[in-house]
Design a protein around this motif. Structure first.
Motif, PDB file in Angstrom:
ATOM      1  N   UNK A  88       0.820  -1.256   0.007  1.00 16.74           N
ATOM      2  CA  UNK A  88       0.100  -0.151  -0.165  1.00 16.74           C
ATOM      3  C   UNK A  88       0.830   1.242   0.015  1.00 16.74           C
ATOM      4  N   UNK A  89       0.749   2.173  -1.208  1.00 12.18           N
ATOM      5  CA  UNK A  89       1.587   3.280  -1.264  1.00 12.18           C
ATOM      6  C   UNK A  89       0.888   4.425  -0.615  1.00 12.18           C
ATOM      7  N   UNK A  90       1.468   4.958   0.567  1.00 10.41           N
ATOM      8  CA  UNK A  90       0.931   6.018   1.055  1.00 10.41           C
ATOM      9  C   UNK A  90       2.196   7.241   1.235  1.00 10.41           C
ATOM     10  N   UNK A  91       2.346   7.483  -0.177  1.00  9.12           N
ATOM     11  CA  UNK A  91       3.477   8.631  -0.243  1.00  9.12           C
ATOM     12  C   UNK A  91       2.589   9.966  -0.451  1.00  9.12           C
ATOM     13  N   UNK A  92       3.187  11.084  -0.109  1.00  9.21           N
ATOM     14  CA  UNK A  92       2.577  12.485  -0.300  1.00  9.21           C
ATOM     15  C   UNK A  92       3.905  13.268  -0.555  1.00  9.21           C
ATOM     16  N   UNK A  93       3.804  13.876  -1.844  1.00  7.79           N
ATOM     17  CA  UNK A  93       4.974  14.626  -2.488  1.00  7.79           C
ATOM     18  C   UNK A  93       4.950  15.933  -1.344  1.00  7.79           C
ATOM     19  N   UNK A  94       6.400  16.259  -1.129  1.00  7.51           N
ATOM     20  CA  UNK A  94       6.591  17.410  -0.277  1.00  7.51           C
ATOM     21  C   UNK A  94       6.485  17.279   1.231  1.00  7.51           C
ATOM     22  N   UNK A  95       5.998  16.137   1.864  1.00  4.88           N
ATOM     23  CA  UNK A  95       5.718  16.067   3.192  1.00  4.88           C
ATOM     24  C   UNK A  95       7.086  15.998   3.941  1.00  4.88           C
ATOM     25  N   UNK A  96       7.284  16.567   5.090  1.00  8.54           N
ATOM     26  CA  UNK A  96       8.352  16.316   6.135  1.00  8.54           C
ATOM     27  C   UNK A  96       7.931  15.368   6.968  1.00  8.54           C
ATOM     28  N   UNK A  97       8.644  15.027   7.979  1.00  8.54           N
ATOM     29  CA  UNK A  97       8.745  13.987   9.074  1.00  8.54           C
ATOM     30  C   UNK A  97       7.394  14.137   9.878  1.00  8.54           C
ATOM     31  N   UNK A  98       7.137  15.545  10.412  1.00  9.22           N
ATOM     32  CA  UNK A  98       6.189  15.457  11.258  1.00  9.22           C
ATOM     33  C   UNK A  98       4.655  15.393  10.768  1.00  9.22           C
ATOM     34  N   UNK A  99       4.716  15.582   9.343  1.00 10.91           N
ATOM     35  CA  UNK A  99       3.446  15.210   8.621  1.00 10.91           C
ATOM     36  C   UNK A  99       3.203  13.848   8.468  1.00 10.91           C
ATOM     37  N   UNK A 100       4.306  13.127   8.374  1.00 16.95           N
ATOM     38  CA  UNK A 100       4.062  11.591   8.324  1.00 16.95           C
ATOM     39  C   UNK A 100       3.804  11.170   9.630  1.00 16.95           C
ATOM     40  N   UNK A 101       4.193  11.524  10.793  1.00 20.72           N
ATOM     41  CA  UNK A 101       3.935  11.043  12.236  1.00 20.72           C
ATOM     42  C   UNK A 101       2.537  11.402  12.265  1.00 20.72           C
ATOM     43  N   UNK A 102       1.878  12.617  11.939  1.00 19.51           N
ATOM     44  CA  UNK A 102       0.400  12.896  11.993  1.00 19.51           C
ATOM     45  C   UNK A 102      -0.415  12.089  11.165  1.00 19.51           C
ATOM     46  N   UNK A 103       0.006  11.563   9.985  1.00 22.48           N
ATOM     47  CA  UNK A 103      -0.892  10.630   9.374  1.00 22.48           C
ATOM     48  C   UNK A 103      -0.760   9.126   9.729  1.00 22.48           C
ATOM     49  N   UNK A 104       0.065   8.843  10.721  1.00 21.45           N
ATOM     50  CA  UNK A 104       0.560   7.363  10.851  1.00 21.45           C
ATOM     51  C   UNK A 104      -0.694   6.623  11.303  1.00 21.45           C
ATOM     52  N   UNK A 105      -1.606   7.248  12.113  1.00 22.53           N
ATOM     53  CA  UNK A 105      -2.656   6.199  12.752  1.00 22.53           C
ATOM     54  C   UNK A 105      -3.630   6.072  11.382  1.00 22.53           C
ATOM     55  N   UNK A 106      -3.864   7.187  10.735  1.00 24.90           N
ATOM     56  CA  UNK A 106      -5.043   6.933   9.622  1.00 24.90           C
ATOM     57  C   UNK A 106      -4.407   6.052   8.503  1.00 24.90           C
ATOM     58  N   UNK A 107      -3.270   6.341   8.238  1.00 21.39           N
ATOM     59  CA  UNK A 107      -2.576   5.858   6.715  1.00 21.39           C
ATOM     60  C   UNK A 107      -1.737   4.527   7.063  1.00 21.39           C
TER      61      UNK A 107
END
Length: 246
Positions: A88-107
């Motif tokens: 499952x690809x859950x990449x979003x162009x331009x994102x920084x590590x804190x944004x990945x952390x926020x998405x961690x539960x949902x994605x």
């Protein structure tokens, strides 16, 4: 007299038409555009896709790829790699590590994967804000890894792809050295926690510690040949992670 009456009726008709088409009268008819200003991490991007995806089937070893443009463009360049596997690809162009952390539960967590591949840090470095350090990037990676462990998800961390220069931000000095330094702390942390590491640096690096010209489109993002090399080392890392007791 008839002319005056006609003229008054004409004015009344025009006034009534404008009144009916005034902005106030159209408020209820025009669709309201949803405001996503509060969605800094872009949770909206994969929300519906996640709902459609549902939970893994029995015996499915789902793997989520969490990152930024490297992962998002991967599926575009070689969709078959994801279509024919439980990836499952859950990449979003331009994102920084804190944004990945926020998405961690949902994605990640809510998708119930068996493993997670976390690729983070390059956009933090490329932002040139002056506030980014390896320690801050690693803190976000640690938080994601700890969440994964809590939910019995195998953790695969990445040695980031080589970058000699960011084409869109040439003010970043010594990008290659910063990537190498980031990779060193990620590998050290992975070794301490017994996490699997997938090495995206070594297969793509050239003599300047940038990406090989034949494997990249812009010195940062791989072309199809570059992604093919990444696929090889990724498959090896996933198999290793599933064999691991940690």
């Amino acid at each position: 007299m008839k002319f005056k009456l006609f003229f008054l009726l004409f004015l009344f008709a025009i006034t009534n038409t404008f009144a009916q088409s005034s902005p106030d009268s159209l408020k209820g008819k025009m669709p309201v555009k949803e405001n996503f200003a509060d969605d800094w991490a872009m949770l909206c991007k994969y929300q519906k896709e996640n709902e459609t995806l549902g939970l893994p089937k029995k015996g499915e070893k789902r793997v989520v790829f969490l990152g930024s443009s490297i992962f998002e463009f991967w599926k575009q360049k070689d969709p078959d790699f994801f279509a024919n596997r439980p990836y499952i690809d859950r990449g979003i162009s331009g994102q920084i590590s804190p944004q990945l952390l926020i998405r961690f539960r949902q994605d990640v967590i809510n998708l119930k994967p068996k493993a997670i591949i976390i690729l983070a840090g390059s956009n933090d470095i490329a932002g040139n804000t002056g506030h980014v350090t390896n320690e801050k990037i690693l803190d976000c990676i640690k938080s994601m890894a700890e969440l994964a462990k809590k939910h019995h998800i195998k953790v695969i961390l990445c040695k980031y792809l080589p970058v000699y220069e960011y084409a869109w931000n040439k003010g970043i000095k010594d990008a290659s050295a910063k990537i190498i330094s980031l990779n060193e702390v990620i590998v050290a942390y992975a070794k301490k926690e017994h996490f699997t590491v997938v090495d995206y640096f070594t297969p793509l690096v050239d003599e300047r510690n940038g990406q090989r010209a034949d494997l990249t489109v812009d010195g940062v993002h791989p072309n199809l040949a570059g992604y093919k090399l990444m696929e090889t080392v990724t498959e090896v890392a996933i198999k290793k992670a599933f064999k691991s007791r940690h």
